[in-house]
Every structure is written in structure tokens, then in C-alpha cells.
Design an enzyme around this catalytic site. Structure first.
Site, mmCIF file in Angstrom:
data_model
loop_
_atom_site.group_PDB
_atom_site.id
_atom_site.type_symbol
_atom_site.label_atom_id
_atom_site.label_comp_id
_atom_site.label_asym_id
_atom_site.label_seq_id
_atom_site.Cartn_x
_atom_site.Cartn_y
_atom_site.Cartn_z
ATOM 1 N N SER A 100 -6.693 9.428 -5.417
ATOM 2 C CA SER A 100 -8.316 9.247 -6.266
ATOM 3 C C SER A 100 -8.263 8.191 -4.457
ATOM 4 O O SER A 100 -8.470 8.486 -3.423
ATOM 5 C CB SER A 100 -7.400 7.184 -6.733
ATOM 6 O OG SER A 100 -8.663 6.761 -7.248
ATOM 7 N N TYR A 114 -3.914 -0.766 -7.026
ATOM 8 C CA TYR A 114 -4.179 0.450 -7.043
ATOM 9 C C TYR A 114 -4.422 0.888 -6.114
ATOM 10 O O TYR A 114 -3.960 2.424 -5.522
ATOM 11 C CB TYR A 114 -5.228 0.912 -8.360
ATOM 12 C CG TYR A 114 -5.251 2.104 -8.445
ATOM 13 C CD1 TYR A 114 -4.382 2.976 -9.417
ATOM 14 C CD2 TYR A 114 -6.473 2.932 -9.050
ATOM 15 C CE1 TYR A 114 -4.749 4.050 -9.731
ATOM 16 C CE2 TYR A 114 -6.132 4.378 -9.028
ATOM 17 C CZ TYR A 114 -5.710 4.781 -9.607
ATOM 18 O OH TYR A 114 -5.928 6.224 -9.939
#
Length: 251
Positions: free
Chosen positions: A136, A149
Site C-alpha cells: 500500500s 496500518y
């Protein structure tokens, strides 16, 4: 010339929805025999029937479940797509629930470790293996509320880099695809514990975010490069996104 996919096999984790399901379809369209791995058995069974693949129920956070996946796949594997992952919560560091962080590290980093360790012998045995880790842009850039995250996805990115160093000279390529804003049916909904309004707000005013098929197309492209070509990393964002915190939205 691109690598021929005839007779080649692939495993996609987290294949029950979103990027994982789209990637399984994309690889099958390229001629791969795809093993669809995820916890939701009914979904992967339907997907496997659709694409002519094989469904294997697997929880990547459970080493015994991963061992059963490796047994099912057998002694030879060409492509492993470590897609299983997730984000939980958007709390600032001062208020974050450590359990959410633990869950994110468990699936995004340790899950990747379990599956890679279990399937590495089969990738080696193929003589032309490829590992694609779905990361990501959160693995590169921090943003408020996303520390848990981003820490987990930074872990994904560093594991990928380290694995490439450790496997250099072997017939295995190691790549990472790092998407930005991708509108899938579940990612934000899971992050906000089923709060549909909060999930929808992530994409409000963005008419053309990425979709799962955009990321799957990138994975399929990497998988069909010649064996001597390693794509270290692809960072993919929609045109409307310059950074996690900088998104152009319609008025």
C-alpha cells in the site's frame, strides 16, 4: 517476450473478495491454474468454479491452516500473490486500541511470513518462481489516524525488500504492488466496523478511484514478464490522488 502462462500455477491469498478475487480472475485469464485461498469457503468455491481454479480454505494467521494450503498446492508453484491483509480503525496513536494494531500486524506481516515460508520450497522447485506482495502507499507515507496500518504496511514493504536480498541468485523474483485509493466493496467497511456512512465518505467526491481490477491488471502484467525481468515495485494511485492526505474531490 512475455512469459507463457500455459501449465503454470498461482496461489492468491485473500481471494474471497476485492483485489484478491480480481487477481485470481486476471491470472486465470492469462492461463494460470489458480489456487484461491481465503477463510470464506463459499466465496472461494464460487470463484474457483467461475475461473476453473481450486478453492482452499485458509486463514493466513494460522500456521496449521497455511500448512494445509501448502500440502494442497503440492511440490511446484510458479506465482504466489500475498494479498490477504486489512486495516482496522482510524484512531490516533494516543487513543488506538492495541488489539487493532495486533490484528493488523498479524494479517499483513505475520500472515505474509507464514504463507511465504510454507510455499517457498514449491516456488524454488518450479525453477521460475514469483512472489507478489500486495502492499500500500501506506507502506511509504504516514498519515494521521493511520499509524497502525502504516506500521503494518511498512512491515510488508521491508519484508519484501529483505526477501529480495536474501533470494538473489535463486530462480525467484520478488515484487510489491502498492496501491493508493482503491474502491472495493469491503476494505473501508471492515476498517470502520460496518459503518457504511464512514466507509462511503472515504470515496465521496472522487469519481474515479482505482478499482480492484486495476491492481489485478498490474499483478498479471508482472506475472507475465520474462523470467529475467524483476519488477521491484509498482506504486499505483488514481489520477485524483497525489498522496494519502491529498485527494482532489468534486465540489
Amino acid at each position: 517476450m512475455p512469459t507463457s502462462s500455459a501449465g503454470r500455477t498461482a496461489v492468491v491469498t485473500g481471494a474471497s473478495s476485492g483485489i484478491g478475487a480480481a487477481t485470481a480472475r486476471a491470472l486465470a485469464a492469462q492461463g494460470y491454474d489458480v489456487w484461491c485461498a481465503a477463510r470464506r469457503t463459499e466465496r472461494i468455491e464460487a470463484l474457483a468454479e467461475e475461473i476453473g481454479g481450486t478453492a482452499v480454505s485458509c486463514d493466513v494467521t494460522d500456521p496449521e491452516s497455511v500448512r494445509r494450503l501448502a500440502q494442497a498446492v503440492g511440490g511446484r508453484l510458479n506465482v504466489l500473490v500475498n494479498n490477504a491483509g486489512g486495516a482496522f480503525g482510524l484512531a490516533p496513536v494516543a487513543e488506538a486500541d492495541p488489539e487493532d494494531w495486533r490484528r493488523m500486524f498479524d494479517v499483513n506481516v505475520l500472515g505474509l511470513l507464514h504463507v511465504t515460508q510454507a510455499l517457498l520450497p514449491s516456488l524454488r522447485a518450479s525453477g521460475d518462481g514469483l512472489i507478489v506482495n500486495i502492499g500500500s502507499i501506506a507502506g511509504h507515507v504516514a498519515y494521521e489516524g493511520g499509524a497502525g496500518y502504516t506500521a503494518a504496511k511498512h512491515g510488508t514493504q521491508v519484508v519484501t525488500e529483505t526477501l529480495r536480498l536474501e533470494l538473489v541468485g535463486e530462480p525467484i523474483r520478488v515484487s510489491e504492488v502498492s496501491p493508493g485509493m482503491v474502491h472495493t466493496e469491503e476494505f473501508s467497511l471492515v476498517r470502520f466496523e460496518g459503518d457504511q456512512a464512514r466507509a462511503d465518505a472515504v470515496y465521496n467526491g472522487v469519481s474515479e478511484p482505482l478499482v480492484a481490477e486495476d491492481v489485478a491488471d498490474a499483478v498479471a502484467w508482472i506475472a507475465t514478464r520474462p523470467a529475467h525481468v524483476n519488477i521491484d515495485e509498482l506504486v499505483i494511485k488514481p489520477r485524483a490522488q497525489a498522496a494519502p492526505h491529498k485527494v482532489a474531490r468534486d465540489a
